[in-house]
Design a protein around this motif. Structure first.
Motif, short mmCIF file in Angstrom:
data_model
loop_
_atom_site.label_atom_id
_atom_site.label_comp_id
_atom_site.label_asym_id
_atom_site.label_seq_id
_atom_site.Cartn_x
_atom_site.Cartn_y
_atom_site.Cartn_z
N SER A 164 0.65 -1.17 0.00
CA SER A 164 -0.02 0.07 0.08
C SER A 164 0.64 1.25 -0.06
N GLY A 165 2.16 1.32 0.56
CA GLY A 165 2.86 2.41 0.91
C GLY A 165 2.36 3.34 1.68
N GLN A 166 1.71 2.67 2.67
CA GLN A 166 0.87 3.31 3.79
C GLN A 166 1.48 2.54 5.07
N ALA A 167 1.57 3.35 6.13
CA ALA A 167 1.83 2.82 7.39
C ALA A 167 0.36 2.08 7.99
N VAL A 168 0.42 1.00 8.52
CA VAL A 168 -0.89 0.01 8.93
C VAL A 168 -0.71 0.20 10.43
N TRP A 169 -1.85 0.88 10.90
CA TRP A 169 -2.01 0.90 12.37
C TRP A 169 -3.19 0.00 12.99
N GLY A 170 -3.89 -0.40 11.99
CA GLY A 170 -5.01 -0.91 12.69
C GLY A 170 -4.96 -2.57 12.39
N TYR A 171 -5.66 -3.33 13.39
CA TYR A 171 -5.94 -5.01 13.20
C TYR A 171 -7.00 -5.24 13.53
N ARG A 172 -7.51 -6.53 12.84
CA ARG A 172 -8.94 -6.90 13.39
C ARG A 172 -8.47 -8.43 13.23
N ALA A 173 -8.94 -9.16 14.25
CA ALA A 173 -8.76 -10.49 14.33
C ALA A 173 -9.34 -11.54 13.33
N PRO A 174 -9.18 -12.47 12.95
CA PRO A 174 -10.04 -13.45 12.03
C PRO A 174 -11.22 -13.77 13.15
N ASN A 175 -12.35 -13.67 12.53
CA ASN A 175 -13.45 -14.24 13.26
C ASN A 175 -13.56 -13.82 14.87
N TYR A 176 -12.93 -12.59 14.97
CA TYR A 176 -13.16 -11.85 16.21
C TYR A 176 -12.54 -12.66 17.39
N SER A 177 -11.31 -13.30 17.02
CA SER A 177 -10.85 -14.31 18.00
C SER A 177 -10.01 -13.81 19.17
N ILE A 178 -9.92 -12.69 19.45
CA ILE A 178 -9.24 -12.03 20.55
C ILE A 178 -10.51 -11.98 21.70
N ASP A 179 -10.12 -13.09 22.56
CA ASP A 179 -11.19 -13.00 23.62
C ASP A 179 -10.48 -13.08 24.95
N ALA A 180 -11.43 -13.52 26.11
CA ALA A 180 -10.92 -13.53 27.55
C ALA A 180 -9.74 -14.50 27.66
N GLN A 181 -9.67 -15.55 26.75
CA GLN A 181 -8.62 -16.36 26.75
C GLN A 181 -7.42 -15.89 26.00
N THR A 182 -7.27 -15.06 25.26
CA THR A 182 -6.25 -14.35 24.68
C THR A 182 -5.80 -12.96 24.87
N PRO A 183 -5.89 -12.58 26.07
CA PRO A 183 -5.30 -11.07 26.53
C PRO A 183 -3.86 -10.70 25.86
N TRP A 184 -3.31 -11.50 25.99
CA TRP A 184 -1.82 -11.34 25.25
C TRP A 184 -1.68 -10.76 24.05
N ALA A 185 -2.72 -11.19 23.26
CA ALA A 185 -2.69 -10.87 21.71
C ALA A 185 -2.79 -9.33 21.91
N LEU A 186 -3.33 -8.53 22.50
CA LEU A 186 -3.49 -6.86 22.66
C LEU A 186 -1.96 -6.42 22.77
N THR A 187 -1.26 -7.15 23.91
CA THR A 187 -0.06 -6.83 24.06
C THR A 187 0.99 -6.84 23.17
N ILE A 188 0.70 -7.75 22.55
CA ILE A 188 1.67 -8.18 21.17
C ILE A 188 1.31 -7.15 20.08
#
Length: 297
Positions: free
Chosen positions: A119-143
């Motif tokens: 794209s030639g752009q900085a990418v700031w945003g992320y969305r997990a496939p199938n909204y799979s960031i949940d109570a069992q994966t809080p470490w994902a936000l830190t990463i």
């Protein structure tokens, strides 16, 4: 006077750019090997959706798989050239919990790099496939924070059999991530009788346009906030393959596709839609621009 002319709120359109066969229904019906035999349709589907948005002078945030950027970099350049925000949907639609921390970091890093190169752009945003960031994966936000993302849009504050945080805040908020904070941009909901009602994705295909319009207008009027709507390019492609699968899976994937474009055009005519980075520009100087730690990651 139209609702679009009456409201000063610009709503947010987000598009999850993936192949039609990246849906859970296809994997369960065909297996990984079966998916490889299916033809790609993502370029034509996305280009058609870009034309629809151009027709209504609408802009959005395209959460795109890294594998799509690797295979079709010209598509990513076209998305950026038309004034849309390019964001990450991960590498190849594998769920966060199935990856684990180490492989998730690799997935996030590879996708961000491929999208930025294309794209030639900085990418700031992320969305997990199938909204799979949940109570069992809080470490994902830190990463995500450590890998240079400024915001996440994986939280859907509804009750659902596959995903959702029914008790999560409905509107953008900060989430602490150790030595910093990530900006969370939840998927839009309307409120009725103390319950969060979904308006995007498969629900968008199932719910009549009049009800969706009413829900968006209600949030704009009562809460004074944008609604973050989401769709997939394949949801506007009635000609996509229909391999054998269970009735329930067939219903969930194909319901409403035939009339979906007409519904979207009606909403684009009534409301203004823009990207996440534009709708929430007032927080960008503090929360969207990476600090020295993230820039060095």
């Amino acid at each position: 006077m139209s609702e679009r002319a009456e409201t000063s709120v610009a709503n947010v359109l987000t598009i999850d750019v993936e192949e039609y066969y990246h849906g859970v229904e296809f994997t369960q019906a065909l297996g990984v090997e079966g998916l490889r035999a299916l033809p790609s349709r993502v370029v034509a589907e996305t280009e058609h959706l870009l034309e629809v948005l151009d027709d209504h002078d609408a802009r959005g945030t395209f959460f795109t798989l890294g594998v799509v950027a690797e295979r079709y970099p010209r598509l990513i350049r076209a998305i950026a050239a038309r004034g849309h925000e390019v964001a990450s949907h991960g590498w190849d639609h594998r769920l966060v919990g199935a990856l684990g921390p180490r492989r998730f970091r690799e997935d996030v890093r590879a996708a961000k790099h491929a999208l930025e190169q294309a794209s030639g752009q900085a990418v700031w945003g992320y969305r997990a496939p199938n909204y799979s960031i949940d109570a069992q994966t809080p470490w994902a936000l830190t990463i995500l924070y450590e890998e240079g993302h400024a915001y996440d849009s994986s939280i859907y504050p509804i009750a659902h059999d596959r995903y959702g945080f029914a008790s999560a805040p409905r509107f953008p908020h900060e989430i602490p991530t150790g030595d910093g904070a990530l900006w969370e941009v939840p998927i839009g909901t309307a409120r009725l009788a103390g319950t969060n009602l979904p308006v995007g994705g498969g629900f968008f295909r199932m719910i009549p346009e009049a009800l969706i319009s009413g829900a968006i207008a209600s949030v704009n009027r009562i809460d004074g906030r944008p609604v973050v709507l989401y769709v997939h390019p394949w949801e506007f492609d009635p000609q996509q393959p229909r391999p054998p699968m269970s009735w329930a899976h067939r219903f969930r994937h194909y319901v409403g596709i035939a009339g979906n474009e007409k519904k979207l055009r009606a909403l684009l005519g009534r409301f203004r839609f823009t990207s996440i980075e534009t709708a929430f520009a007032h927080v960008r100087p503090r929360r969207f621009v990476p600090d020295a730690h993230r820039a060095a990651s």
